[in-house]
Design an enzyme around this catalytic site. Structure first.
Site, PDB file in Angstrom:
ATOM      1  N   HIS A 101     -36.997  30.980 -14.798  1.00  0.00           N
ATOM      2  CA  HIS A 101     -35.931  31.219 -15.772  1.00  0.00           C
ATOM      3  C   HIS A 101     -36.363  32.326 -16.726  1.00  0.00           C
ATOM      4  O   HIS A 101     -37.473  32.308 -17.240  1.00  0.00           O
ATOM      5  CB  HIS A 101     -35.641  29.948 -16.577  1.00  0.00           C
ATOM      6  CG  HIS A 101     -34.763  30.183 -17.777  1.00  0.00           C
ATOM      7  ND1 HIS A 101     -35.201  30.023 -19.077  1.00  0.00           N
ATOM      8  CD2 HIS A 101     -33.480  30.606 -17.869  1.00  0.00           C
ATOM      9  CE1 HIS A 101     -34.221  30.312 -19.909  1.00  0.00           C
ATOM     10  NE2 HIS A 101     -33.159  30.666 -19.209  1.00  0.00           N
ATOM     11  N   SER A 102     -35.487  33.310 -16.938  1.00  0.00           N
ATOM     12  CA  SER A 102     -35.700  34.353 -17.932  1.00  0.00           C
ATOM     13  C   SER A 102     -37.019  35.087 -17.654  1.00  0.00           C
ATOM     14  O   SER A 102     -37.210  35.620 -16.569  1.00  0.00           O
ATOM     15  CB  SER A 102     -35.663  33.728 -19.332  1.00  0.00           C
ATOM     16  OG  SER A 102     -35.566  34.695 -20.336  1.00  0.00           O
ATOM     17  N   MET A 103     -37.940  35.124 -18.619  1.00  0.00           N
ATOM     18  CA  MET A 103     -39.222  35.780 -18.370  1.00  0.00           C
ATOM     19  C   MET A 103     -39.919  35.185 -17.157  1.00  0.00           C
ATOM     20  O   MET A 103     -40.594  35.901 -16.394  1.00  0.00           O
ATOM     21  CB  MET A 103     -40.127  35.678 -19.600  1.00  0.00           C
ATOM     22  CG  MET A 103     -41.467  36.401 -19.451  1.00  0.00           C
ATOM     23  SD  MET A 103     -42.602  36.097 -20.819  1.00  0.00           S
ATOM     24  CE  MET A 103     -43.106  34.407 -20.464  1.00  0.00           C
ATOM     25  N   ALA A 105     -38.495  34.106 -14.505  1.00  0.00           N
ATOM     26  CA  ALA A 105     -37.868  34.689 -13.321  1.00  0.00           C
ATOM     27  C   ALA A 105     -38.435  36.072 -13.047  1.00  0.00           C
ATOM     28  O   ALA A 105     -38.645  36.467 -11.891  1.00  0.00           O
ATOM     29  CB  ALA A 105     -36.353  34.760 -13.512  1.00  0.00           C
TER      30      ALA A 105
END
Length: 287
Positions: A101-103, A105
């Protein structure tokens, strides 16, 4: 829905990380990687809804219950990539999947693009490549980072009078979340100190990155992927708010599903977590 979770400590050659371990021992091996300033509780709602997976949800260095990097060290994306590779080595996983998720990812994509022979599937939420700069902007980016490091004072960490105040601070952070999500993250991210409570996250995580990829460099990692990729794009997430991002993503050989919700849709409520889980269950079980 509940799923037994085991708290584990991972003594890597260079740092000790904490993690949550979920799922059957014979399940598909998956490393789950949270976002910037979050922790393994980012997946507390999502992971119990996933099926047939053996998941190690790590606290990245400087987050949650994991060690902070030593004085003088930084928090580059590629340092996190190496940490994840060492976690996989510790579990004896020559082939594994990544959920980010986010960073997290972004870190997962960099790992999968660097060592495509090691990664079976890549499941991403609201991110895929890091923020990029034009080549001529690199000197200014480094200058800004160096000046920030010189001015940094680790003693400035904010002490919140109550646990509730610490939760409210996370709700209003640079990447805001609702109260339920903040409370879940606080379970792992907040600790008592004299005078109140602080977030465990290393303050150096807020320092600007000294080096950033150019767009062609970042896309080279995506184009080198050799595994199936599933990207969840929240309707009110960061990718939707980034100019040109959607058109760029549609040009890549990845599977994209748009779901209602914000950047933390997998954490903020059960409906969002279930929608993400439905997508990822189909993705991981596909032949």
């Amino acid at each position: 829905m509940t799923l037994p979770v085991e708290e584990v400590r991972l003594s890597l050659p260079h740092i000790e990380l904490a993690a949550h371990l979920y799922g059957p021992e014979d399940g598909r091996p998956v490393l789950a990687v949270h976002g910037w300033m979050d922790n393994a509780m980012s997946f507390a709602r999502l992971i119990p809804k996933l099926r047939g997976l053996r998941i190690v949800a790590v606290d990245l260095a400087g987050h949650g219950h994991s060690d902070h990097r030593p004085p003088g060290a930084g928090y580059s994306l590629w340092d996190n990539v190496y940490d994840l590779l060492q976690v996989a080595e510790q579990f004896g996983w020559q082939r594994f999947s990544l959920l980010g998720h986010s960073m997290g990812a972004i870190v997962a994509t960099l790992l999968a693009g660097s060592l495509p022979q090691r990664v079976e599937r890549l499941a991403l939420i609201d991110a895929i490549i890091p923020h990029t700069v034009a080549p001529e902007e690199a000197p200014g980016e480094l200058a800004k980072a160096l000046e920030a490091q010189l001015a940094f004072d680790a003693r400035r960490k904010r002490v919140h009078a109550t646990f509730e105040k610490a939760v409210e601070a996370r709700m209003k952070a640079r990447v805001p979340v609702n109260r339920e999500a903040a409370e879940l993250l606080a379970q792992r991210g907040v600790m008592p100190v004299p005078g109140g409570y602080i977030w465990r996250t290393d303050s150096r995580l807020t320092l600007p990155s000294p080096v950033r990829f150019t767009l062609p460099q970042a896309l080279a990692f995506v184009r080198r992927l050799a595994c199936p990729v599933k990207l969840i794009m929240p309707s009110a997430g960061m990718l939707k708010k980034t100019s040109g991002a959607e058109a760029l993503l549609r040009s890549l050989s990845i599977e994209i599903s748009e779901l209602p919700g914000g950047h933390h849709l997998h954490l903020e409520d059960e409906a969002g977590a279930q929608a993400v889980a439905d997508c990822f269950n189909r993705f991981f079980q596909a032949t």
